[in-house]
Motif scaffolding. Structure first.
Motif, PDB file in Angstrom:
ATOM      1  N   LEU A  31      40.698   4.009  16.275  1.00 37.77           N
ATOM      2  CA  LEU A  31      40.198   3.096  15.248  1.00 37.77           C
ATOM      3  C   LEU A  31      38.723   2.775  15.497  1.00 37.77           C
ATOM      4  O   LEU A  31      38.211   2.940  16.607  1.00 37.77           O
ATOM      5  CB  LEU A  31      41.024   1.802  15.255  1.00 37.77           C
ATOM      6  N   LYS A  32      38.042   2.294  14.473  1.00 40.44           N
ATOM      7  CA  LYS A  32      36.635   1.936  14.589  1.00 40.44           C
ATOM      8  C   LYS A  32      36.474   0.507  15.101  1.00 40.44           C
ATOM      9  O   LYS A  32      37.106  -0.410  14.604  1.00 40.44           O
ATOM     10  CB  LYS A  32      35.941   2.055  13.224  1.00 40.44           C
ATOM     11  N   LYS A  33      35.582   0.311  16.110  1.00 37.22           N
ATOM     12  CA  LYS A  33      35.299  -1.038  16.623  1.00 37.22           C
ATOM     13  C   LYS A  33      34.067  -1.570  15.888  1.00 37.22           C
ATOM     14  O   LYS A  33      32.938  -1.425  16.344  1.00 37.22           O
ATOM     15  CB  LYS A  33      35.070  -0.993  18.136  1.00 37.22           C
ATOM     16  N   LYS A  34      34.297  -2.187  14.740  1.00 38.97           N
ATOM     17  CA  LYS A  34      33.204  -2.570  13.850  1.00 38.97           C
ATOM     18  C   LYS A  34      33.159  -4.067  13.532  1.00 38.97           C
ATOM     19  O   LYS A  34      32.162  -4.560  13.007  1.00 38.97           O
ATOM     20  CB  LYS A  34      33.326  -1.793  12.529  1.00 38.97           C
ATOM     21  N   LEU A  35      34.219  -4.826  13.799  1.00 39.26           N
ATOM     22  CA  LEU A  35      34.307  -6.204  13.318  1.00 39.26           C
ATOM     23  C   LEU A  35      33.546  -7.175  14.222  1.00 39.26           C
ATOM     24  O   LEU A  35      33.739  -7.200  15.439  1.00 39.26           O
ATOM     25  CB  LEU A  35      35.770  -6.631  13.211  1.00 39.26           C
ATOM     26  N   THR A  36      32.701  -8.014  13.597  1.00 37.00           N
ATOM     27  CA  THR A  36      31.951  -9.034  14.324  1.00 37.00           C
ATOM     28  C   THR A  36      32.734 -10.348  14.340  1.00 37.00           C
ATOM     29  O   THR A  36      33.752 -10.497  13.653  1.00 37.00           O
ATOM     30  CB  THR A  36      30.595  -9.266  13.659  1.00 37.00           C
ATOM     31  N   ALA A  37      32.224 -11.330  15.095  1.00 33.37           N
ATOM     32  CA  ALA A  37      32.874 -12.650  15.152  1.00 33.37           C
ATOM     33  C   ALA A  37      32.912 -13.284  13.765  1.00 33.37           C
ATOM     34  O   ALA A  37      33.910 -13.910  13.378  1.00 33.37           O
ATOM     35  CB  ALA A  37      32.145 -13.558  16.138  1.00 33.37           C
ATOM     36  N   PHE A  38      31.826 -13.140  13.001  1.00 33.42           N
ATOM     37  CA  PHE A  38      31.771 -13.732  11.665  1.00 33.42           C
ATOM     38  C   PHE A  38      32.788 -13.072  10.746  1.00 33.42           C
ATOM     39  O   PHE A  38      33.461 -13.747   9.964  1.00 33.42           O
ATOM     40  CB  PHE A  38      30.357 -13.582  11.090  1.00 33.42           C
ATOM     41  N   GLN A  39      32.913 -11.762  10.836  1.00 35.96           N
ATOM     42  CA  GLN A  39      33.891 -11.061   9.992  1.00 35.96           C
ATOM     43  C   GLN A  39      35.318 -11.437  10.378  1.00 35.96           C
ATOM     44  O   GLN A  39      36.189 -11.558   9.515  1.00 35.96           O
ATOM     45  CB  GLN A  39      33.682  -9.549  10.107  1.00 35.96           C
ATOM     46  N   LEU A  40      35.563 -11.650  11.671  1.00 35.39           N
ATOM     47  CA  LEU A  40      36.890 -12.090  12.105  1.00 35.39           C
ATOM     48  C   LEU A  40      37.185 -13.498  11.604  1.00 35.39           C
ATOM     49  O   LEU A  40      38.316 -13.811  11.212  1.00 35.39           O
ATOM     50  CB  LEU A  40      36.987 -12.039  13.631  1.00 35.39           C
ATOM     51  N   LEU A  41      36.158 -14.354  11.616  1.00 38.17           N
ATOM     52  CA  LEU A  41      36.331 -15.707  11.094  1.00 38.17           C
ATOM     53  C   LEU A  41      36.664 -15.658   9.611  1.00 38.17           C
ATOM     54  O   LEU A  41      37.575 -16.367   9.135  1.00 38.17           O
ATOM     55  CB  LEU A  41      35.052 -16.520  11.330  1.00 38.17           C
ATOM     56  N   LEU A  42      35.948 -14.824   8.876  1.00 34.21           N
ATOM     57  CA  LEU A  42      36.219 -14.681   7.443  1.00 34.21           C
ATOM     58  C   LEU A  42      37.585 -14.054   7.188  1.00 34.21           C
ATOM     59  O   LEU A  42      38.253 -14.384   6.209  1.00 34.21           O
ATOM     60  CB  LEU A  42      35.131 -13.835   6.777  1.00 34.21           C
ATOM     61  N   MET A  43      38.020 -13.166   8.074  1.00 29.66           N
ATOM     62  CA  MET A  43      39.357 -12.596   7.940  1.00 29.66           C
ATOM     63  C   MET A  43      40.407 -13.695   8.067  1.00 29.66           C
ATOM     64  O   MET A  43      41.363 -13.762   7.283  1.00 29.66           O
ATOM     65  CB  MET A  43      39.613 -11.527   9.006  1.00 29.66           C
ATOM     66  N   GLY A  44      40.220 -14.585   9.044  1.00 30.41           N
ATOM     67  CA  GLY A  44      41.154 -15.693   9.221  1.00 30.41           C
ATOM     68  C   GLY A  44      41.171 -16.623   8.028  1.00 30.41           C
ATOM     69  O   GLY A  44      42.240 -17.024   7.546  1.00 30.41           O
ATOM     70  N   VAL A  45      39.979 -16.974   7.524  1.00 29.36           N
ATOM     71  CA  VAL A  45      39.891 -17.857   6.362  1.00 29.36           C
ATOM     72  C   VAL A  45      40.465 -17.156   5.133  1.00 29.36           C
ATOM     73  O   VAL A  45      41.229 -17.749   4.355  1.00 29.36           O
ATOM     74  CB  VAL A  45      38.428 -18.275   6.105  1.00 29.36           C
ATOM     75  N   GLY A  46      40.104 -15.887   4.955  1.00 29.26           N
ATOM     76  CA  GLY A  46      40.578 -15.150   3.790  1.00 29.26           C
ATOM     77  C   GLY A  46      42.083 -14.992   3.760  1.00 29.26           C
ATOM     78  O   GLY A  46      42.709 -15.069   2.703  1.00 29.26           O
ATOM     79  N   THR A  47      42.696 -14.807   4.951  1.00 30.67           N
ATOM     80  CA  THR A  47      44.145 -14.624   5.014  1.00 30.67           C
ATOM     81  C   THR A  47      44.885 -15.945   4.904  1.00 30.67           C
ATOM     82  O   THR A  47      46.016 -15.993   4.420  1.00 30.67           O
ATOM     83  CB  THR A  47      44.526 -13.928   6.335  1.00 30.67           C
ATOM     84  N   THR A  48      44.258 -17.030   5.339  1.00 31.73           N
ATOM     85  CA  THR A  48      44.932 -18.332   5.369  1.00 31.73           C
ATOM     86  C   THR A  48      44.826 -19.076   4.046  1.00 31.73           C
ATOM     87  O   THR A  48      45.816 -19.617   3.545  1.00 31.73           O
ATOM     88  CB  THR A  48      44.351 -19.204   6.504  1.00 31.73           C
ATOM     89  N   VAL A  49      43.626 -19.134   3.478  1.00 33.13           N
ATOM     90  CA  VAL A  49      43.433 -19.871   2.222  1.00 33.13           C
ATOM     91  C   VAL A  49      43.988 -19.028   1.083  1.00 33.13           C
ATOM     92  O   VAL A  49      43.368 -18.062   0.646  1.00 33.13           O
ATOM     93  CB  VAL A  49      41.952 -20.192   1.971  1.00 33.13           C
ATOM     94  N   GLY A  50      45.162 -19.382   0.647  1.00 31.00           N
ATOM     95  CA  GLY A  50      45.799 -18.609  -0.411  1.00 31.00           C
ATOM     96  C   GLY A  50      47.012 -19.314  -0.954  1.00 31.00           C
ATOM     97  O   GLY A  50      46.903 -20.364  -1.590  1.00 31.00           O
ATOM     98  N   ALA A  51      48.189 -18.749  -0.660  1.00 34.01           N
ATOM     99  CA  ALA A  51      49.424 -19.284  -1.221  1.00 34.01           C
ATOM    100  C   ALA A  51      49.655 -20.732  -0.837  1.00 34.01           C
ATOM    101  O   ALA A  51      50.233 -21.506  -1.604  1.00 34.01           O
ATOM    102  CB  ALA A  51      50.606 -18.428  -0.771  1.00 34.01           C
ATOM    103  N   GLY A  52      49.212 -21.131   0.356  1.00 29.81           N
ATOM    104  CA  GLY A  52      49.424 -22.505   0.789  1.00 29.81           C
ATOM    105  C   GLY A  52      48.823 -23.520  -0.158  1.00 29.81           C
ATOM    106  O   GLY A  52      49.424 -24.554  -0.439  1.00 29.81           O
ATOM    107  N   ILE A  53      47.627 -23.241  -0.669  1.00 34.23           N
ATOM    108  CA  ILE A  53      46.969 -24.200  -1.554  1.00 34.23           C
ATOM    109  C   ILE A  53      47.161 -23.834  -3.018  1.00 34.23           C
ATOM    110  O   ILE A  53      47.308 -24.699  -3.879  1.00 34.23           O
ATOM    111  CB  ILE A  53      45.458 -24.310  -1.222  1.00 34.23           C
ATOM    112  N   TYR A  54      47.183 -22.543  -3.342  1.00 32.50           N
ATOM    113  CA  TYR A  54      47.287 -22.120  -4.733  1.00 32.50           C
ATOM    114  C   TYR A  54      48.718 -22.157  -5.265  1.00 32.50           C
ATOM    115  O   TYR A  54      48.928 -22.287  -6.460  1.00 32.50           O
ATOM    116  CB  TYR A  54      46.747 -20.697  -4.889  1.00 32.50           C
ATOM    117  N   VAL A  55      49.705 -22.033  -4.365  1.00 31.04           N
ATOM    118  CA  VAL A  55      51.087 -21.901  -4.825  1.00 31.04           C
ATOM    119  C   VAL A  55      52.003 -22.976  -4.248  1.00 31.04           C
ATOM    120  O   VAL A  55      52.598 -23.773  -4.974  1.00 31.04           O
ATOM    121  CB  VAL A  55      51.654 -20.499  -4.462  1.00 31.04           C
ATOM    122  N   MET A  56      52.116 -23.035  -2.914  1.00 28.88           N
ATOM    123  CA  MET A  56      53.157 -23.832  -2.279  1.00 28.88           C
ATOM    124  C   MET A  56      52.867 -25.323  -2.230  1.00 28.88           C
ATOM    125  O   MET A  56      53.783 -26.134  -2.055  1.00 28.88           O
ATOM    126  CB  MET A  56      53.407 -23.329  -0.853  1.00 28.88           C
TER     127      MET A  56
END
Length: 516
Positions: A31-56
């Protein structure tokens, strides 16, 4: 040069990998080692902010907690915080792919690793299904506002709870949630294309959806009616409906909505500096998402009486009450596209866990085949995408949401326990990040305050779900409990008849690892 051989199994020593062995395996993952700390932070935010607030949020408030769902978010976040700190220690100590599965393999052995891996697959798979169901609701609403009307049988699942049956009866009809299925297919295609394209898409989507939520809060602040917050804790009606018990029931319902921060830990093999960056992504995204959840929920419940929020698109309901058609359109766009980033993170995490388990040969090796050009586990991603797509098209969110919270609470509890186990078995292992506040020793055994409290919170989150399943069973609906039993049995049988025999740690398969 020999790094290490797998530990020799004995009656008292489970199949367990060494850190050197897992590290060597991760260096050859392709696999490619390309992800920075900022991209990992955005991955966490992007995966978390979703169904919890928009649906459930709407369902949790209407069914269980009322305005006190704000406290439910705090309870769930606190439960996750102790787990996130435990994840942070393990991720910095073991900068390898596979998340909690790999941590358990190193610490407690193969059986524990398989249990955790099977729970993670349940968590991610059903989370994807629930999120896709919510996305389907928002996308249908968005298309309707644009004059495009999707027939009901193409945006509802095959199985649906009978109205007024409290989920104890289901109706079956010729329905197929094609909208949700297409969304899953699109995310599958994107994940197959490559990690760089995935990260860029996720960054764009996170900025868009968080911006829309902030706009909703700013505009909605003027439309708040404080009377909608009273009584803050509605009187209990029994069976976890309202009252203090309802707060914890709602917390257990939305618990899975926080699971996105955990997806960051699956990206260690593709992070540039996993020892430092993965803990930042895990803990940072949890804190940011908690603040967003509570702020948006407070505005939402101030605009709409909680009794009216048991719908698939609660924020869209608020915009209609405010009579802001332009904001309703933006919210629908933000929710529809934003939930795509949640699917992206969850399916990414699941594909990487499957890759690691497949590499260990506990499941067919087809799941760990990496595309020579794209350098993604493309076949496994396509297979799991097809399974999740079919689940989305046929299974109702009402039945499956509790299953994922059970899987999440169990997996989180094992992660916390792994920290305690590892500290006692290997106290001298370097730990760039350690859980704070220390611990105590009881008869020579170290018990950390943070992981121990995390285990307690996971039990608190899981109890109402089990109790609700029993209540449903007594009421005549055995489906949730039956699905859990079938999934658990399938996991036991898969390991017993395939995984244990074909495992790379099986005596006839073990080979010393070498590095040139």
């Amino acid at each position: 040069m020999t790094l290490s051989a797998p530990p020799t199994p004995s009656k008292h020593d489970p199949r367990r990998k060494s850190l050197a062995q897992v590290t060597a395996e991760n260096k050859s993952h392709g696999l490619k080692k390309k992800l920075t700390a900022f991209q990992l932070l955005l991955m966490g935010v992007g995966t978390t902010v979703g169904a919890g607030i928009y649906v459930m949020t709407g369902t949790a408030a209407a069914e269980y907690a009322g305005p006190s769902v704000l406290l439910s978010f705090l309870v769930a976040a606190l439960a996750c915080l102790f787990t996130a700190l435990s994840y942070g220690e393990l991720a910095s100590t073991f900068p390898v792919s596979g998340s909690a599965y790999s941590y358990a393999y190193i610490s407690m052995g193969e059986k524990a690793a398989w249990t955790v891996g099977w729970l993670l697959l349940l968590e991610y798979g059903i989370s994807c299904t629930a999120v896709a169901a919510g996305l389907s609701g928002y996308a249908t609403s968005l298309l309707s506002s644009l004059g495009i009307h999707i027939p009901e049988f193409l945006h509802q699942s095959t199985f649906q709870p009978v109205p007024g049956s409290d989920g104890t009866r289901l109706s079956v009809a010729w329905r197929f949630d094609a909208v949700g299925f297409i969304a899953i297919a699109f995310i599958t295609w994107l994940l197959v294309r490559g990690i760089e394209e995935t990260a860029r898409f996720n960054t764009l989507i996170v900025v868009l959806k968080v911006g829309v939520l902030f706009l909703f809060m700013i505009v909605g602040f003027k439309a708040i009616h404080p009377s909608n917050w009273h009584p803050f804790i509605p009187p209990s009606k029994g069976n976890f409906h309202y009252g203090v018990a309802g707060i914890f029931r709602a917390a257990s319902t939305i618990f899975y909505a926080y699971a996105g921060f955990e997806a960051v830990s699956t990206a260690s093999s593709e992070a540039r500096n996993p020892t430092r960056d993965v803990p930042i992504g895990i803990i940072g995204s949890l804190i940011i998402c908690t603040l967003i959840y509570i702020a948006v929920a407070a505005v939402l419940l101030g605009i709409v009486p909680y009794q009216q929020l048991n719908v698939a698109d609660p924020i869209a309901v608020a915009t209609r009450i405010m009579n802001k058609p332009w904001l309703a359109l933006l919210v629908n766009i933000g929710a529809t596209i934003g939930l795509c980033s949640v699917l992206l993170g969850l399916m990414y995490a699941q594909s990487r866990v499957l890759l690691t388990i497949g590499r260990d040969q506990l499941i067919p090796k087809i799941f760990c085949r990496v595309h020579p050009k794209r350098r993604t586990p493309w076949i496994g991603t396509i297979i799991i995408g097809a399974i999740i797509g079919l689940m989305t098209a046929t299974m109702p969110i009402d039945i499956i949401s509790d299953l994922v919270s059970i899987g999440t609470s169990a997996a989180f509890g094992i992660v916390c326990f792994t920290v305690i186990w590892q500290r006692n078995k290997h106290p001298d292992t370097p730990r760039p990040f350690s859980v704070p506040f220390g611990g105590i020793r009881i008869k020579g055994i170290w018990i950390g305050f943070v992981p121990a409290i995390g285990i307690g919170f996971c039990c608190v989150m899981g109890f109402p779900l089990i109790a609700n399943m029993i209540h449903s069973l007594v009421g005549g609906n055995a489906i949730p409990l039956l699905l859990l039993i079938i999934y658990s049995t399938l996991g036991v049988l898969t390991y017993a008849f395939y995984g244990r025999k074909n495992s790379s740690m099986a005596p006839h398969n073990k080979k010393p690892l070498s590095s040139k």
